[in-house]
Design an enzyme around this catalytic site. Structure first.
Site, short mmCIF file in Angstrom:
data_model
loop_
_atom_site.label_atom_id
_atom_site.label_comp_id
_atom_site.label_asym_id
_atom_site.label_seq_id
_atom_site.Cartn_x
_atom_site.Cartn_y
_atom_site.Cartn_z
N GLU A 58 0.88 -1.25 0.05
CA GLU A 58 -0.05 -0.04 -0.03
C GLU A 58 0.92 1.29 0.14
OE1 GLU A 58 -3.74 0.24 0.28
OE2 GLU A 58 -3.31 -1.71 -0.47
N ASP A 76 -8.30 8.06 -8.13
CA ASP A 76 -9.11 6.66 -8.28
C ASP A 76 -10.48 6.93 -8.26
OD1 ASP A 76 -9.18 7.00 -5.65
OD2 ASP A 76 -8.58 4.88 -5.37
N THR A 81 -7.45 9.50 0.00
CA THR A 81 -7.09 8.17 0.76
C THR A 81 -6.06 8.46 1.56
OG1 THR A 81 -7.32 7.05 -1.57
CG2 THR A 81 -5.89 5.97 0.23
#
Length: 273
Positions: A58, A76, A81
């Site tokens: 990640e 995305d 995020t």
């Protein structure tokens, strides 16, 4: 941190289903329980390994605790995020996290963003968050209460359900980790690429250890199904976190995920003693 869009998990199905509901959806009912006598992934040393393995994929780092402060929009479609597991402003889990933090510590630096987080849930919008939300997130990340909230939400939504299902299916630590990594990336909703449907796809060609099946054969089938799911979305078409990490451990017969461990993700090499 260098952004690596392919390394972030899919939580929101392309259909636009809200991940808050997705995250709350229960896993499949446990199969006939198999005896799992080795240390599970929830043993402290094994859990630390799991956190480092996921962080390598990640965040391109084994230092998973350095990711409490991580935040960016990786383009995305899921908004911001952030954090140790990639909580997203567009998928409900970031909202749940900030609500938990605010319940525990009213008046914290992120509390004022709750109306905006509720408004942008299900979209990639930054409305009401810019320009100071990233700065305030990083400030909150210095607070041990916020760090603990991230840990607790990670465990509630991702880690604990994965380990519980893995144990019920008769899987040892490696198998439990394959479940955890899949839920981190794909969530556990009803869409075809969700964890539960990856598992269903695997069961078409292999029997669970809890039902008398061979553990290695089942895990190979599960990873085949996982690769298929990853290739359904361009952002996850690089399957090295399976091919040059989890498959490596499986080929070596390391079903208990015992160190030393050597693996690669996105071409970078990692080692754990």
């Amino acid at each position: 941190m260098v952004p690596i869009p392919a390394s972030r998990r899919t939580f929101l199905a392309l259909t636009g289903a809200l991940a808050g509901a997705v995250a709350a959806a229960p896993l499949l009912a446990p199969s006939r329980a198999g005896a799992v006598t080795a240390a599970g992934l929830d043993a402290p040393a094994k859990k630390e390994i799991a956190m480092k393995l996921v962080s390598s994929a990640e965040n391109s780092s084994l230092d998973w605790k350095a990711q409490y402060k991580y935040i960016e929009d990786i383009g995305d479609g899921r908004g911001y995020t952030a954090g140790i597991i990639g909580f997203c402003s567009g998928t409900g889990d970031m909202l749940d996290l900030v609500e938990l933090y605010t319940d525990r510590k009213p008046g914290n630096v992120l509390a004022k963003y709750l109306p905006a987080l509720r408004s942008v849930d299900g979209s990639d919008s930054h409305a009401g968050l810019d320009p100071n939300y990233p700065k305030d997130w990083r400030k909150a990340a210095q607070d041990t209460a916020f760090q603990q909230a991230q840990n607790d939400e990670r465990d509630r939504v991702y880690f604990n359900p994965a380990v519980k299902q893995g144990k019920a299916d008769g899987l040892r630590a490696l198998g439990q980790f394959t479940y955890y990594d899949a839920i981190v990336m794909h969530g556990d909703g009803d869409d075809p690429t969700s964890f539960r449907n990856i598992r269903k796809r695997a069961l078409r060609s292999a029997k669970l250890p809890a039902q008398g099946g061979n553990e290695t054969a089942y895990l190979n089938a599960f990873l085949d199904a996982r690769v298929w799911a990853m290739k359904q979305e361009e952002a996850h078409s690089d399957t090295s976190r399976v091919d040059t990490a989890q498959r490596v451990f499986l080929r070596k017969g390391n079903l208990d995920l015992d160190p030393p461990l050597d693996w690669k993700v996105y071409g970078d090499s990692y080692h754990l003693d």
